[in-house]
Motif scaffolding. Structure first.
Motif, PDB file in Angstrom:
ATOM      1  N   THR A  87     -11.171  -2.176  -3.496  1.00 53.42           N
ATOM      2  CA  THR A  87     -10.965  -1.834  -2.098  1.00 53.42           C
ATOM      3  C   THR A  87     -10.128  -2.931  -1.452  1.00 53.42           C
ATOM      4  O   THR A  87     -10.540  -4.088  -1.438  1.00 53.42           O
ATOM      5  CB  THR A  87     -12.323  -1.767  -1.357  1.00 53.42           C
ATOM      6  N   HIS A 120      -6.039   1.920   5.550  1.00 56.66           N
ATOM      7  CA  HIS A 120      -6.939   1.421   4.506  1.00 56.66           C
ATOM      8  C   HIS A 120      -7.791   0.261   5.012  1.00 56.66           C
ATOM      9  O   HIS A 120      -8.279  -0.543   4.231  1.00 56.66           O
ATOM     10  CB  HIS A 120      -6.128   1.012   3.272  1.00 56.66           C
ATOM     11  N   LYS A 217      -8.329   5.650  -2.409  1.00 57.25           N
ATOM     12  CA  LYS A 217      -9.569   6.429  -2.460  1.00 57.25           C
ATOM     13  C   LYS A 217      -9.843   6.864  -3.902  1.00 57.25           C
ATOM     14  O   LYS A 217     -10.962   6.741  -4.402  1.00 57.25           O
ATOM     15  CB  LYS A 217      -9.415   7.662  -1.555  1.00 57.25           C
TER      16      LYS A 217
END
Lengths: 351, 351
Positions: A87, A120, A217
């Protein structure tokens, strides 16, 4: 038009800081000190990647606007974080800026980067700006986090694993060719007298080249579910990046040409393009889609993730990568991809 | 002589990987994947900084060897981590390389960087390499860690705090002037016919410019002991960097010119130099010493640290920075320092 010399280095840093300000609890110290101080989730490992974009090598300002350039500079780095199953959290940007570039153009660059990063939840926390004599020079560092046991490297592929790619292939390379032909959005400077606006299908291809979307994702889903054994993002071209997986995993691969996913936009624009789809798909580069492997015993679980991904082949023993045509015959062709030091000057703007 | 085009991009990456390999338990994934995966100490915060060095702006290859360039590129980034009171851990390096540069020169760059980083137990874990059309571009990211409550920013100085600087001032700027005069170590290419080797004192000054030493140990001691309220590293010049502390802390400062620490080397080389010591010390830049503030109630504890540091002035109310001569009078002079977008082309190689 304000020149950077009027605003000064510290004035520019101040503008960037105001533009980038998206303070969250994870940013203890942001832009404006010697270094950023950041907080990661406890027990997560840190992911770090860095990419360089140089005018005349990676981009051409005659068909790239500054907003798209900022977007893409951030996107290609987030794509690397995605390819590890991580992430993204933070970003640092360094610019070497020639004197001909205006303050507004620099701020457009940052607006583009910020727009991509905001999608993001990633903020710009530092970097550097200075003068450059001739070319615009961009360097971006992206930082992310992942659970240490869920990082997906290039080296975990095993014979029998199925090979998948997200979304479609070759769109970015086709978009680049259209830009070179003189297809331009209104408002983008281009000195070619023969320029024309894009059709809707062509616009999709231009956007794929100018403003790629990192598959963050999808990377996280693959990491969380433990479905992927190896993963890479396609920056140099499918064959070249598949070779990296094969080399580092010590395996080979077979790719079925007929299975390679083609977008409707690319099908519609085909008559304007000089190469067949297979060339763009195998060697085009810059799609920033994820290429990954799934072992047979996780295919069912993988199916339940409902990712937009296509099975394109299989991992084998040996070390060679083979492409099989719809007639079952091998398609000859060497590994193609982008080697920065092997290309001639004329070909350098390829990516 | 091997050209980069013979070795290729991936051959070069492989050489760099072998050179950089200093795997420790904190590096889960190093060079060669999409991103590095790294482990930080639990509960520490992450420090991140990024610097750009561009040929013709920050360095001149006619008097800088590649080993020193690699050393310095790493050192200036570690200096930023030190200035936050942090411990450097990891480094990423990105190079845009013109075709005239040989493989051996690139590897010398990495050897120099590695030598500096090894002193501080920091390893190269990633980066990027690509071709550049004209200039050598260098971008380095350093990552470090610090206890979240022990990070030292620029904004904590208060009136009454004493102002300190580590070691001596002005050496790097004097070294740069000597290089420009044609003073050269043997083996360093320089096209000036008037070049001569340095005296031992001059050599010290050249080294201070070419291979600065980041004050990592000193920064950590100040952080661990909680003695410093604000800190910055001197990259742009004492006055310029003191202004950053004053602006961000909302304070002023008085500097005593007579207290500024001068090295024996600079004293010995004085007759060869065009400017008085005070000019190098106040506006020279690139010393990469630490400038920091200590409140009165921590001076005793600070003394017990036995740092090589000199008290040079005091933080005051207001916002102005004043330099007082030995006669007690104000020394006139504007804030000087390096603004990348304000300088003329001829002056650009100043740092």
């Amino acid at each position: 038009m304000m020149k950077l010399s009027d605003l000064g280095e510290f004035g520019l840093i101040d503008r960037i800081r105001k533009l980038s300000l998206r303070r969250n609890t994870a940013t203890l110290v942001g832009i404006g000190d010697d270094a950023a101080a950041l907080r990661l989730k406890p027990s997560s490992s840190l992911l770090a990647t860095m990419d360089l974009l140089i005018e005349g090598i990676h981009f051409d300002l005659s068909y790239t606007d500054y907003y798209s350039l900022g977007w893409k500079s951030a996107a290609v780095n987030l794509s690397d974080i995605a390819a590890m199953g991580g992430t993204p959290c933070f970003c640092l940007t360094a610019l070497g800026i020639p004197t001909a570039i205006t303050t507004e153009q620099v701020l457009q660059f940052y607006r583009g980067a910020k727009a991509l990063l905001a999608r993001h939840k990633t903020s710009i926390v530092g970097g550097d700006t200075c003068a450059s004599r001739r070319e615009l020079f961009i360097s971006v560092t992206a930082l992310g986090e992942a659970r240490p046991d869920a990082v997906i490297t290039r080296s975990g592929a095993r014979p029998g694993d199925r090979l998948f790619v997200t979304n479609t292939l070759g769109d970015a390379a086709a978009g680049l060719e259209l830009l070179r032909q003189g297809v331009r959005e209104q408002g983008v400077s281009g000195k070619r007298s023969s320029s024309r606006p894009p059709t809707p299908a062509e616009r999709t291809l231009l956007e794929k080249h100018l403003r790629p979307v990192p598959r963050v994702k999808e990377g996280c889903l693959l990491s969380d579910s433990r479905c992927a054994t190896a993963m890479i993002d396609i920056s140099d071209g499918l064959l070249s990046d598949l070779h990296h997986i094969c080399e580092q995993s010590g395996v080979g691969a077979v790719v079925r040409a007929g299975a390679l996913p083609r977008s409707r936009a690319l099908a519609k624009a085909a008559q304007r393009l000089s190469e067949p789809f297979l060339t763009y798909a195998l060697s085009g580069g810059e799609d920033y889609e994820l290429l990954f492997t799934v072992p047979p015993n996780r295919l069912r679980k993988f199916g339940s993730l409902r990712l937009a991904a296509t099975e394109i082949g299989m991992i084998t023993e040996g070390r060679s990568v083979t492409v099989i045509g719809e007639d079952g015959k091998k398609i000859p062709g060497e590994r193609k991809g982008f080697d920065h030091f092997a290309v001639t000057a004329a070909k350098r703007c390829r990516r």
